[in-house]
Motif scaffolding. Sequence first.
Motif, mmCIF file in Angstrom:
data_model
loop_
_atom_site.group_PDB
_atom_site.id
_atom_site.type_symbol
_atom_site.label_atom_id
_atom_site.label_comp_id
_atom_site.label_asym_id
_atom_site.label_seq_id
_atom_site.Cartn_x
_atom_site.Cartn_y
_atom_site.Cartn_z
ATOM 1 N N GLU A 29 -6.651 -5.067 10.746
ATOM 2 C CA GLU A 29 -8.064 -4.732 10.869
ATOM 3 C C GLU A 29 -8.488 -3.636 9.551
ATOM 4 N N TRP A 30 -7.563 -2.778 9.318
ATOM 5 C CA TRP A 30 -7.856 -1.848 8.079
ATOM 6 C C TRP A 30 -7.887 -2.577 6.806
ATOM 7 N N GLN B 184 -3.597 -3.150 13.969
ATOM 8 C CA GLN B 184 -4.363 -2.138 13.421
ATOM 9 C C GLN B 184 -4.237 -2.190 11.886
ATOM 10 N N ARG B 185 -3.202 -2.691 11.528
ATOM 11 C CA ARG B 185 -3.000 -2.575 9.818
ATOM 12 C C ARG B 185 -3.718 -3.934 9.285
ATOM 13 N N TYR C 9 -11.150 -4.566 6.328
ATOM 14 C CA TYR C 9 -12.102 -3.642 6.196
ATOM 15 C C TYR C 9 -12.218 -3.415 4.795
ATOM 16 N N GLN C 10 -10.930 -2.831 4.242
ATOM 17 C CA GLN C 10 -10.764 -2.380 2.819
ATOM 18 C C GLN C 10 -11.280 -3.529 2.023
ATOM 19 N N ASP D 55 0.906 -1.114 -0.052
ATOM 20 C CA ASP D 55 -0.033 0.138 -0.078
ATOM 21 C C ASP D 55 0.870 1.235 -0.022
ATOM 22 N N LEU E 124 -0.391 6.429 6.740
ATOM 23 C CA LEU E 124 -1.958 6.449 7.267
ATOM 24 C C LEU E 124 -2.116 6.091 8.544
ATOM 25 N N PHE E 125 -1.112 5.492 9.030
ATOM 26 C CA PHE E 125 -1.237 4.997 10.596
ATOM 27 C C PHE E 125 -0.434 5.813 11.734
ATOM 28 N N GLU F 283 2.693 1.866 2.408
ATOM 29 C CA GLU F 283 3.073 2.464 3.947
ATOM 30 C C GLU F 283 4.386 2.056 4.448
ATOM 31 N N GLU G 279 -10.127 7.187 10.674
ATOM 32 C CA GLU G 279 -8.566 7.017 10.559
ATOM 33 C C GLU G 279 -8.213 5.985 11.775
ATOM 34 N N PRO G 280 -7.280 5.194 11.604
ATOM 35 C CA PRO G 280 -6.716 4.474 12.589
ATOM 36 C C PRO G 280 -6.176 5.234 13.884
#
Length: 211
Positions: free
Chosen positions: A185-186, A182-183, A189-190, A27, A107-108, A29, A204-205
């Motif tokens: 979960e994101w 967190q990553r 979800y995406q 991504d 993003l995080f 990141e 946002e996270p």
Amino acid sequence: MDSEDPNSPGWTIGQAEAGVYAFYDFDGEPIYVGQTVSNMKDRVGRHLTGQRSDPVGKFVLDPFEVADIEVWTLPHIAEMGGKASVRTNAMRAYESTVYYMLKAGSLFNAVLNEAVPPALQPVELPWSVRGRIVPDELWEDRNHPDVRIARRAAHVGRLAQLVSERQLRGGGLRRTLHLQTQRLEWLTYQRLVELNLVEAHPGEPTDVDEE
């Protein structure tokens, strides 16, 4: 690693003897920032193959999540005399600058390093070189959301087991475990959004305080 070093004409990135490097996931990141005062190609290669690499051995870094690598070579530090510790100390400001620059753009609002570099006065960075290391023929398979979710879930499980088995003095690995969840979960979800199973939301996270 065979790209020409913009800071040392006639040399390649892999030949650099001092510099800072960053790994990015699929991504874009940032997931790890490191530095070396030895051969850059050897240092980065150890991470990607898991040979004598603490971040890989502690499940902080999954080599299969690395899609891009960016390198800032520092020839003036490589040319310094004295012990390696002298060059390492001179490198700290550059590592700190790269780390907090990438963290701010994440993003995080995070990078996965177990040990967070101290926040030092930022310095001017030299030219960097960034490139993708995943061959085109493997990109589609490795970048598939379900494949990435499965790998990341397994990686989180191994990291969680390591945390449970060790008497940790610091919170570095626990912080990394939280960021990895967190990553995950994101990413899951995406995938639901992509399959039209849920609606996208602007949330946002949660940020994670660093030690």
